[in-house]
Write a protein that holds these residues in place. Structure first.
Motif, PDB file in Angstrom:
ATOM      1  N   LEU A  73       0.913  -1.267   0.293  1.00 47.67           N
ATOM      2  CA  LEU A  73       0.035  -0.547   0.243  1.00 47.67           C
ATOM      3  C   LEU A  73       0.683   1.471   0.075  1.00 47.67           C
ATOM      4  CD1 LEU A  73      -2.497  -0.498   2.606  1.00 47.67           C
ATOM      5  CD2 LEU A  73      -3.468  -0.428   0.013  1.00 47.67           C
ATOM      6  N   GLY A  74       1.185   1.804  -0.843  1.00 48.32           N
ATOM      7  CA  GLY A  74       1.939   2.711  -1.363  1.00 48.32           C
ATOM      8  C   GLY A  74       3.399   2.754  -0.217  1.00 48.32           C
ATOM      9  N   LYS A  75       3.643   3.563   0.431  1.00 48.62           N
ATOM     10  CA  LYS A  75       5.527   3.246   0.939  1.00 48.62           C
ATOM     11  C   LYS A  75       4.949   2.404   2.225  1.00 48.62           C
ATOM     12  CE  LYS A  75       5.784   8.738   0.818  1.00 48.62           C
ATOM     13  NZ  LYS A  75       6.156   9.529   2.433  1.00 48.62           N
ATOM     14  N   TYR A  76       3.870   1.109   1.961  1.00 46.06           N
ATOM     15  CA  TYR A  76       3.875   0.563   3.726  1.00 46.06           C
ATOM     16  C   TYR A  76       3.727  -0.845   2.774  1.00 46.06           C
ATOM     17  CZ  TYR A  76       2.368   4.700   6.462  1.00 46.06           C
ATOM     18  OH  TYR A  76       1.875   5.781   6.734  1.00 46.06           O
ATOM     19  N   THR A  77       3.866  -2.040   3.521  1.00 47.63           N
ATOM     20  CA  THR A  77       3.351  -3.203   3.839  1.00 47.63           C
ATOM     21  C   THR A  77       2.860  -3.693   4.402  1.00 47.63           C
ATOM     22  OG1 THR A  77       6.265  -3.756   2.484  1.00 47.63           O
ATOM     23  CG2 THR A  77       5.004  -5.895   2.817  1.00 47.63           C
ATOM     24  N   PHE A  78       1.453  -4.068   3.942  1.00 53.39           N
ATOM     25  CA  PHE A  78       0.870  -4.920   5.531  1.00 53.39           C
ATOM     26  C   PHE A  78       1.210  -6.707   5.068  1.00 53.39           C
ATOM     27  CE2 PHE A  78      -3.523  -6.428   5.787  1.00 53.39           C
ATOM     28  CZ  PHE A  78      -3.240  -6.348   7.849  1.00 53.39           C
ATOM     29  N   ASP A  79       1.725  -6.818   6.472  1.00 55.32           N
ATOM     30  CA  ASP A  79       1.532  -8.362   6.540  1.00 55.32           C
ATOM     31  C   ASP A  79       0.102  -9.015   7.463  1.00 55.32           C
ATOM     32  OD1 ASP A  79       2.428 -10.634   6.960  1.00 55.32           O
ATOM     33  OD2 ASP A  79       3.909 -10.811   7.433  1.00 55.32           O
ATOM     34  N   PHE A  80      -1.060  -8.896   6.470  1.00 52.81           N
ATOM     35  CA  PHE A  80      -2.139  -9.331   7.516  1.00 52.81           C
ATOM     36  C   PHE A  80      -2.152 -11.047   8.409  1.00 52.81           C
ATOM     37  CE2 PHE A  80      -5.633 -12.996   7.673  1.00 52.81           C
ATOM     38  CZ  PHE A  80      -6.701 -11.563   8.386  1.00 52.81           C
TER      39      PHE A  80
END
Length: 236
Positions: A142-149
């Motif tokens: 997500l844009g600048k973010y990495t989301f590890d659910f």
């Protein structure tokens, strides 16, 4: 041989000695291991010394009120479910309770049966939204973010931010529906189990928290859709 699961542990913080003892005896008879604290400071001490599956906190207590106790509990444990017991019934107090980290809010006087049902409902919701190992996509960019659910972690510039179960579940729903409207009632039923007023106020608090987590990237924006729900706008 079947392994017997340990009983669910409840921290009960209630300064009324008669009500506290009555609740402790009732919940114990229903199979819950219940520790009773008679004020907010004692409640925090018990919580830090033990391991609990749910906290039942009276709002008006000496030494430390229930809202303050919940905020301190949330500093060390973002996941444990919290239910407030209170004589207050104004919407402003309800909102304050959810901002302090509550999952439910029950107004005195109440029946023991209602309290038991609310405890069971909150525990079911937490079991349902707990992260599971699944073959679906669980890492999102997500844009600048990495989301590890799967691990409930949002990372920016190698700096990880641990999310709560509900924050992670909401963000996953947004990631799977980028730039698409998400119906408010659908999100509530999916993550909270029903679309009651109290759950709706709780979700609003979590939406605000997600906005703060994503505020460093101007290309990401969670907007309200009047009368419909929400949308995660992603400028890709």
């Amino acid at each position: 041989m079947t392994t017997k699961l340990p009983p669910t542990k409840i921290l009960l913080a209630e300064d009324d000695p008669n009500l506290g003892q009555l609740l402790q005896e009732y919940l114990t008879n229903k199979g819950y291991k219940t520790d009773l604290a008679v004020d907010g400071n004692a409640g925090l001490k018990r919580f830090l010394e033990g391991s609990f599956d749910l906290c039942l906190l009276d709002v008006m207590m000496p030494k430390k009120d229930g809202f303050s106790l919940a905020k301190e509990i949330r500093l060390t444990d973002k996941e444990v479910p919290i239910i407030f017991l209170t004589a207050k019934s104004m919407k402003e107090d309800t909102i304050q309770g959810f901002k302090a980290g509550a999952d439910d809010y029950i107004t005195k006087p109440f029946s023991m049966e209602e309290l038991l049902l609310r405890i069971q409902a909150v525990l079911r919701r937490y079991q349902k939204t707990a992260p599971m190992h699944e073959p679906q996509l669980s890492v999102f960019q997500l844009g600048k973010y990495t989301f590890d659910f799967a691990h409930q972690v949002l990372t920016q510039n190698d700096t990880p931010q641990k999310l709560t179960s509900k924050e992670a579940a909401l963000l996953k729903l947004f990631c799977e529906n980028k730039n698409q409207p998400i119906n408010r009632s659908f999100a509530l039923k999916l993550i909270w189990g029903d679309d009651s007023y109290f759950n709706a106020r709780s979700m609003d608090v979590y939406i605000t928290k997600l906005r703060k987590h994503l505020k460093d990237d101007a290309s990401l924006q969670i907007i309200n859709l009047h009368g419909e729900g929400f949308k995660l706008l992603v400028d890709e």
